[in-house]
Design an enzyme around this catalytic site. Sequence first.
Site, PDB file in Angstrom:
ATOM      1  N   VAL A  54       4.337   5.229   5.315  1.00  0.00           N
ATOM      2  CA  VAL A  54       3.368   4.623   6.225  1.00  0.00           C
ATOM      3  C   VAL A  54       2.365   3.847   5.392  1.00  0.00           C
ATOM      4  O   VAL A  54       1.846   4.355   4.397  1.00  0.00           O
ATOM      5  CB  VAL A  54       2.623   5.690   7.058  1.00  0.00           C
ATOM      6  N   GLY A 104       0.810  -1.212   0.000  1.00  0.00           N
ATOM      7  CA  GLY A 104       0.000   0.000   0.000  1.00  0.00           C
ATOM      8  C   GLY A 104       0.842   1.261   0.000  1.00  0.00           C
ATOM      9  O   GLY A 104       1.850   1.372  -0.708  1.00  0.00           O
ATOM     10  N   CYS A 105       0.445   2.213   0.836  1.00  0.00           N
ATOM     11  CA  CYS A 105       1.074   3.540   0.830  1.00  0.00           C
ATOM     12  C   CYS A 105       2.552   3.507   1.192  1.00  0.00           C
ATOM     13  O   CYS A 105       3.302   4.409   0.816  1.00  0.00           O
ATOM     14  CB  CYS A 105       0.342   4.473   1.809  1.00  0.00           C
ATOM     15  N   VAL A 106       2.995   2.491   1.918  1.00  0.00           N
ATOM     16  CA  VAL A 106       4.398   2.448   2.345  1.00  0.00           C
ATOM     17  C   VAL A 106       5.321   1.963   1.235  1.00  0.00           C
ATOM     18  O   VAL A 106       6.549   2.065   1.346  1.00  0.00           O
ATOM     19  CB  VAL A 106       4.556   1.548   3.592  1.00  0.00           C
TER      20      VAL A 106
END
Length: 358
Positions: A344, A153-155
């Site tokens: 994150v 995902g975002c990380v």
Amino acid sequence: MSTPTPSPPPSAATVVAVEPVLPAHRYAQSEIAEVLAPLLTDPGPGRSLLHRLHAATGVRARHLALPLETYPDLVSGPGAFDTTNALFADLALDLAERAVKGALATAGLEPHDVDVLLFTTVTGVGAPSVDALLPDRVGLRPDVLRWPGFGLGCVAGASGLALLERFCAGRPGAVGLLVSVELCSLTLQAGDRSVANVVASGLFGDGATAVVVTGPGHPGPGWRVLDHTSRVLPDSADDLGWRVGSSGLRIVLSAQLPQVLARHVGHDLRAFLPDGGGVDRWVVHPGGPKVLDAVAAAADLPPGALDTSREVLRECGNLSSSAVLHVLARTAADPGQRAVVLGVGPGVTTQTVLLERV
């Protein structure tokens, strides 16, 4: 006694190009809210709440994969996920091509120079994935080592830097390519009136990035990778991610996420940089105003340290795995200055990378 900040080894890998790209369709936040409100809320208090939540995201404009007026029909009704996921494959490939060609040109490299390709997204699924289609599209070697990723995902933008460092460090002439494409607008869940979905509809944007990382010996400026670390935060699996079902990708976005980060990020950064690391620049995932505020407070950052992250959030929204890479692309530095990249993502997972400008 504090541990000294790591010195760059002669075999260190270097980030030599970061190429952010955005779709052509750009809209003010207020325009997007007007079109999406009937899909996500009933008239009355619910509609007012959507406008308030969209205004509170810190986002002023976003780029979308498709014209705004196409979304109501696109995401409504049976089979919407089939349609949006098929669109993802074509649209993502176009953005990836733009980003890769720009990054390689900046690095002074040719497509056949690339040895390893990492591809990440969390907004579309398929096999073959986009990375399997890129070699023919941009001229990569057929024997390029590919690794597609989804669940980070975002990380994944920050994690991709760390993974390419592992591949390129100690290998003179090695060239790694990280490609992130996120088309968050195609995951919109019409009819989902949850606060998490309404917030997400005002927070996430569409975009892509390509990053070139080389082994030692590449001439020219860049960011040398000094060190990196990752951590899965305890008891946080239900705070960020997707629930995958027949309607597609349904957002999991807990209101407690900033508090989760506040409890852990400061301690983790001090353990990673016990002497402060001589950090001049902070490249933090623009997950939202409260996320940035939590990181700034936990790490005791000086005023203005996250201005570039807030700028990307304001102008583009949260681009998931591409967001922190867009921040890195805008981060100016002189030789010798150091930057911390902090990503994150679901888990909740953090990835920290220490860079030095050369």
